[in-house]
Design a protein around this motif. Structure first.
Motif, PDB file in Angstrom:
ATOM      1  N   PRO A 151       0.819  -1.218   0.000  1.00  0.00           N
ATOM      2  CA  PRO A 151       0.000   0.000   0.000  1.00  0.00           C
ATOM      3  C   PRO A 151       0.854   1.270   0.000  1.00  0.00           C
ATOM      4  N   SER A 156      -8.574   3.915  -0.275  1.00  0.00           N
ATOM      5  CA  SER A 156      -8.960   3.385  -1.583  1.00  0.00           C
ATOM      6  C   SER A 156     -10.486   3.429  -1.648  1.00  0.00           C
ATOM      7  N   ASP A 166      -5.176   1.930  -3.425  1.00  0.00           N
ATOM      8  CA  ASP A 166      -4.225   2.174  -2.340  1.00  0.00           C
ATOM      9  C   ASP A 166      -2.816   1.720  -2.702  1.00  0.00           C
TER      10      ASP A 166
END
Length: 342
Positions: A151, A156, A166
């Protein structure tokens, strides 16, 4: 001829892509033509070196994007991108984009450390954050995590009409396994192994101390072994060696004379470690393919690797590169046990 326990499996070449300031397109086009030639000759990989504020390719990732559309098989690499000039997140996006465009052929090579001549460029590069920038291994770790799909943000989902991820997009699943670290010290070799990346070792290594009297090949051999000892894949971990190797089988007398003079001019720097970093340079190898194969098979480090990216001398003419690459593919490679890619 001495035998080698690792027949050459992958044959590659490295170029810097010089250009005339008044006509930069021609130099970039010549580089693309050389990569196309490499594919026709069966080379497994073509690599671009990085040059900032010089008359060499400053954006190899962009040039490789172009090369990806003019080739179909040859792997495309950078050797290396100095990460001190880069934002890892933005670079991860560019690398993934080119990897997708190439069909999974990108081999990004990177290195760390402050940008060259940092005192002169810091105001242009990092006017507000120069003293806070991390130029160590953490910068590579950030890039590696982002390329591998870790990430980049905690958010997200959908916001209005826009959808956010993300992690870096596009995500190219195999790219993380094709990331290389270029290093010349035992510390960098071990770091690359511990972090599961591939290792690029070039024609420059670091003598580890004032009493280190080993020659270039023995120091490089220690780097290869230290890397593999630290890597989860052990002896199967990928190492690529980048020496300057110039076959002369089809060279004209004039070319042979220039090649020999080039190597002779650079030979004194190989006699002892240079500068405060105690850098040791490998001699340039010039000769027929049979002569070169014999010298390489006797090279302690070469005997334990099965991939190479031989460096093309930076100041040679395009016709010299054509001759050198043709001799590499048709004579030297086979003499080292290599066979052209299909």
């Amino acid at each position: 001829m001495p035998s080698t326990p690792r027949p050459l499996r992958k044959l590659g070449f490295l170029t810097i892509g010089l250009f005339d300031e008044a006509d930069p397109r021609r130099g970039h086009e010549t580089t693309l033509e050389i990569i196309e030639l490499g594919e026709r000759l069966g080379f497994d990989s073509a690599w671009l070196r990085h040059r900032h504020l010089q008359y060499g390719i400053s954006s190899p990732v962009a040039v490789l994007a172009a090369a990806s559309q003019r080739t179909s098989r040859i792997e495309l690499g950078t050797a290396v991108i100095p990460l001190g000039w880069e934002n890892p997140l933005r670079l991860a996006e560019d690398l993934a984009t080119v990897d997708v465009l190439s069909g999974g052929r990108l081999n990004p090579g990177v290195s760390v450390g402050p940008p060259m001549h940092f005192d002169r460029v810091r105001q242009a590069l990092y006017p507000d954050t120069a003293d806070a920038e991390d130029f160590g291994y953490g910068r590579v770790r950030r890039l590696l995590d982002l390329v591998r799909g870790e990430p980049a943000t905690g958010f997200s989902g959908t916001e209005g009409f826009e959808v956010f991820s993300d992690r870096v997009q596009p995500h190219s699943p195999g790219l993380g396994s094709r990331l290389w670290y270029g290093g010349g010290s035992l510390g960098s070799a071990r770091w690359a192994g511990e972090n599961g990346v591939n290792f690029l070792t070039s024609s420059v290594v670091k003598a580890e101390g004032p009493d280190d009297a080993r020659d270039f090949a023995d120091i490089q051999l220690d780097l290869v072994r230290a890397f593999r000892a630290a890597h989860q894949d052990g002896d199967a971990a990928r190492v690529s060696q980048g020496l300057v190797v110039i076959p002369t089988d089809s060279a004209t007398p004039g070319q042979r004379a220039r090649y020999e003079e080039f190597a002779a001019r650079r030979l004194p720097r190989t006699a002892s470690p240079q500068g405060p970093g105690r850098l040791l340079f490998a001699p340039d190898l010039v000769g027929t393919s049979a002569e070169l194969a014999e010298r390489l098979h006797a090279h302690a480090a070469f005997r334990e690797i099965d991939e190479v990216a031989f460096a093309l001398p930076f100041t040679f003419a395009p016709e010299d590169y054509v001759q050198i690459l043709t001799d590499m593919a048709t004579n030297l490679g086979p003499a080292l046990g290599w066979r052209p890619g299909a």
